[in-house]
Design a protein around this motif. Structure first.
Motif, PDB file in Angstrom:
ATOM      1  N   HIS A 147      25.733  20.223  49.989  1.00 43.63           N
ATOM      2  CA  HIS A 147      25.800  21.678  50.056  1.00 43.63           C
ATOM      3  C   HIS A 147      24.832  22.191  51.112  1.00 43.63           C
ATOM      4  O   HIS A 147      23.817  21.553  51.400  1.00 43.63           O
ATOM      5  CB  HIS A 147      25.427  22.301  48.705  1.00 43.63           C
ATOM      6  CG  HIS A 147      26.425  22.043  47.637  1.00 43.63           C
ATOM      7  ND1 HIS A 147      26.176  21.210  46.577  1.00 43.63           N
ATOM      8  CD2 HIS A 147      27.682  22.504  47.453  1.00 43.63           C
ATOM      9  CE1 HIS A 147      27.226  21.179  45.787  1.00 43.63           C
ATOM     10  NE2 HIS A 147      28.162  21.943  46.294  1.00 43.63           N
ATOM     11  N   SER A 148      25.135  23.348  51.644  1.00 43.39           N
ATOM     12  CA  SER A 148      24.238  24.008  52.595  1.00 43.39           C
ATOM     13  C   SER A 148      23.141  24.744  51.828  1.00 43.39           C
ATOM     14  O   SER A 148      23.254  24.979  50.615  1.00 43.39           O
ATOM     15  CB  SER A 148      25.019  25.008  53.447  1.00 43.39           C
ATOM     16  OG  SER A 148      25.431  26.119  52.669  1.00 43.39           O
ATOM     17  N   VAL A 149      22.108  25.142  52.551  1.00 40.34           N
ATOM     18  CA  VAL A 149      21.059  25.967  51.954  1.00 40.34           C
ATOM     19  C   VAL A 149      21.680  27.258  51.422  1.00 40.34           C
ATOM     20  O   VAL A 149      21.354  27.719  50.326  1.00 40.34           O
ATOM     21  CB  VAL A 149      19.940  26.273  52.980  1.00 40.34           C
ATOM     22  CG1 VAL A 149      19.008  27.353  52.464  1.00 40.34           C
ATOM     23  CG2 VAL A 149      19.168  25.007  53.327  1.00 40.34           C
ATOM     24  N   GLY A 150      22.594  27.826  52.189  1.00 44.33           N
ATOM     25  CA  GLY A 150      23.255  29.055  51.755  1.00 44.33           C
ATOM     26  C   GLY A 150      24.038  28.869  50.467  1.00 44.33           C
ATOM     27  O   GLY A 150      23.988  29.716  49.574  1.00 44.33           O
ATOM     28  N   GLN A 151      24.758  27.774  50.374  1.00 44.24           N
ATOM     29  CA  GLN A 151      25.526  27.509  49.153  1.00 44.24           C
ATOM     30  C   GLN A 151      24.607  27.322  47.948  1.00 44.24           C
ATOM     31  O   GLN A 151      24.885  27.827  46.863  1.00 44.24           O
ATOM     32  CB  GLN A 151      26.395  26.264  49.327  1.00 44.24           C
ATOM     33  CG  GLN A 151      27.568  26.467  50.248  1.00 44.24           C
ATOM     34  CD  GLN A 151      28.323  25.169  50.476  1.00 44.24           C
ATOM     35  OE1 GLN A 151      27.727  24.140  50.806  1.00 44.24           O
ATOM     36  NE2 GLN A 151      29.634  25.224  50.308  1.00 44.24           N
ATOM     37  N   LEU A 152      23.534  26.587  48.138  1.00 48.15           N
ATOM     38  CA  LEU A 152      22.580  26.370  47.050  1.00 48.15           C
ATOM     39  C   LEU A 152      21.918  27.679  46.616  1.00 48.15           C
ATOM     40  O   LEU A 152      21.748  27.934  45.424  1.00 48.15           O
ATOM     41  CB  LEU A 152      21.524  25.345  47.470  1.00 48.15           C
ATOM     42  CG  LEU A 152      22.051  23.925  47.677  1.00 48.15           C
ATOM     43  CD1 LEU A 152      21.060  23.101  48.496  1.00 48.15           C
ATOM     44  CD2 LEU A 152      22.356  23.256  46.336  1.00 48.15           C
ATOM     45  N   THR A 153      21.586  28.507  47.593  1.00 51.07           N
ATOM     46  CA  THR A 153      20.956  29.793  47.299  1.00 51.07           C
ATOM     47  C   THR A 153      21.936  30.713  46.581  1.00 51.07           C
ATOM     48  O   THR A 153      21.579  31.391  45.611  1.00 51.07           O
ATOM     49  CB  THR A 153      20.421  30.439  48.594  1.00 51.07           C
ATOM     50  OG1 THR A 153      19.551  29.502  49.254  1.00 51.07           O
ATOM     51  CG2 THR A 153      19.656  31.720  48.307  1.00 51.07           C
ATOM     52  N   TYR A 154      23.183  30.736  47.037  1.00 53.48           N
ATOM     53  CA  TYR A 154      24.201  31.549  46.377  1.00 53.48           C
ATOM     54  C   TYR A 154      24.408  31.078  44.928  1.00 53.48           C
ATOM     55  O   TYR A 154      24.549  31.894  44.014  1.00 53.48           O
ATOM     56  CB  TYR A 154      25.522  31.504  47.149  1.00 53.48           C
ATOM     57  CG  TYR A 154      26.567  32.405  46.537  1.00 53.48           C
ATOM     58  CD1 TYR A 154      26.627  33.752  46.883  1.00 53.48           C
ATOM     59  CD2 TYR A 154      27.452  31.925  45.583  1.00 53.48           C
ATOM     60  CE1 TYR A 154      27.559  34.590  46.294  1.00 53.48           C
ATOM     61  CE2 TYR A 154      28.386  32.761  44.991  1.00 53.48           C
ATOM     62  CZ  TYR A 154      28.441  34.092  45.352  1.00 53.48           C
ATOM     63  OH  TYR A 154      29.357  34.919  44.755  1.00 53.48           O
ATOM     64  N   HIS A 155      24.426  29.778  44.734  1.00 54.80           N
ATOM     65  CA  HIS A 155      24.563  29.201  43.394  1.00 54.80           C
ATOM     66  C   HIS A 155      23.433  29.693  42.484  1.00 54.80           C
ATOM     67  O   HIS A 155      23.676  30.102  41.342  1.00 54.80           O
ATOM     68  CB  HIS A 155      24.559  27.676  43.507  1.00 54.80           C
ATOM     69  CG  HIS A 155      24.478  26.945  42.211  1.00 54.80           C
ATOM     70  ND1 HIS A 155      25.570  26.748  41.397  1.00 54.80           N
ATOM     71  CD2 HIS A 155      23.424  26.355  41.579  1.00 54.80           C
ATOM     72  CE1 HIS A 155      25.200  26.059  40.324  1.00 54.80           C
ATOM     73  NE2 HIS A 155      23.901  25.811  40.408  1.00 54.80           N
ATOM     74  N   LEU A 156      22.201  29.670  42.982  1.00 59.43           N
ATOM     75  CA  LEU A 156      21.066  30.174  42.198  1.00 59.43           C
ATOM     76  C   LEU A 156      21.225  31.665  41.904  1.00 59.43           C
ATOM     77  O   LEU A 156      20.963  32.115  40.780  1.00 59.43           O
ATOM     78  CB  LEU A 156      19.752  29.915  42.929  1.00 59.43           C
ATOM     79  CG  LEU A 156      19.289  28.465  42.976  1.00 59.43           C
ATOM     80  CD1 LEU A 156      18.037  28.330  43.836  1.00 59.43           C
ATOM     81  CD2 LEU A 156      19.038  27.926  41.573  1.00 59.43           C
ATOM     82  N   LEU A 157      21.643  32.417  42.901  1.00 61.24           N
ATOM     83  CA  LEU A 157      21.862  33.847  42.706  1.00 61.24           C
ATOM     84  C   LEU A 157      22.906  34.078  41.615  1.00 61.24           C
ATOM     85  O   LEU A 157      22.699  34.875  40.703  1.00 61.24           O
ATOM     86  CB  LEU A 157      22.310  34.506  44.014  1.00 61.24           C
ATOM     87  CG  LEU A 157      22.744  35.966  43.909  1.00 61.24           C
ATOM     88  CD1 LEU A 157      21.590  36.850  43.436  1.00 61.24           C
ATOM     89  CD2 LEU A 157      23.293  36.440  45.247  1.00 61.24           C
ATOM     90  N   PHE A 158      24.021  33.374  41.702  1.00 62.40           N
ATOM     91  CA  PHE A 158      25.099  33.537  40.730  1.00 62.40           C
ATOM     92  C   PHE A 158      24.596  33.340  39.303  1.00 62.40           C
ATOM     93  O   PHE A 158      24.780  34.192  38.432  1.00 62.40           O
ATOM     94  CB  PHE A 158      26.238  32.553  41.027  1.00 62.40           C
ATOM     95  CG  PHE A 158      27.343  32.609  40.003  1.00 62.40           C
ATOM     96  CD1 PHE A 158      28.398  33.481  40.171  1.00 62.40           C
ATOM     97  CD2 PHE A 158      27.320  31.793  38.880  1.00 62.40           C
ATOM     98  CE1 PHE A 158      29.416  33.553  39.223  1.00 62.40           C
ATOM     99  CE2 PHE A 158      28.326  31.858  37.924  1.00 62.40           C
ATOM    100  CZ  PHE A 158      29.377  32.736  38.095  1.00 62.40           C
TER     101      PHE A 158
END
Length: 167
Positions: free
Chosen positions: A59-70
């Protein structure tokens, strides 16, 4: 009366301790550098393009960050008793909905939701803390786990400054 007062103080101290431990855990995964790097430091300074980069199969940093946000947004709504958005239950969706154009907003929203969770904990009643303490501890572990992944992705890109905490 003295026995009751001592028992009340002991119970209060235990509950205050639970609250302070949960807050400390959450803050150490959010903004306070302690045993490991918090998420705010892990995501700072990336462009949308850098946040979207990913290694083969990861996963990208963006995907991981979005996952945490979700998941953090969803949990905050649960704490507050608010209606959660519909969700299919497919965890991959929580990674795949990241859009690099929204990178700055995702970072800002994650910071805000983590701040809001901390504020909720600070004002939570004893009953609320008792009900949700295991979940709050799991939030901290989940956030720490994915923050480690974020740092690994940044290292793979050559975009991690070891002076920030992980050599």
């Amino acid at each position: 009366t003295i026995l009751f007062s001592v028992a009340t103080v002991v119970v209060f101290a235990q509950q205050a301790s639970t609250k302070s431990v949960l807050l400390q855990q959450l803050k150490s995964t959010h903004t306070v550098k302690d045993w490991f790097v918090p998420v705010n430091i892990a995501v700072e300074g990336l462009t949308p393009e850098q946040a979207a980069w990913k290694d083969e199969g990861g996963h990208s940093v963006g995907q991981l960050t979005y996952h945490l946000l979700f998941w953090n947004e969803r949990q905050l709504k649960d704490f507050r008793g608010e209606k959660k958005d519909s969700f299919s239950g497919n965890n991959e969706e929580t990674f795949d909905k990241f859009d690099p154009k929204q990178w700055a907003d995702v970072v800002k929203r994650l910071d805000q939701v983590l701040t809001d969770i901390e504020k909720w904990i600070e004002t939570a009643s004893d009953d609320q803390l008792k009900k949700h303490s295991g979940t709050i501890a799991n939030i901290s572990a989940h956030n720490a786990y994915h923050t480690g992944q974020i740092i690994s992705v940044r290292k793979a890109q050559g975009l991690w400054n070891a002076e920030k905490g992980v050599k």
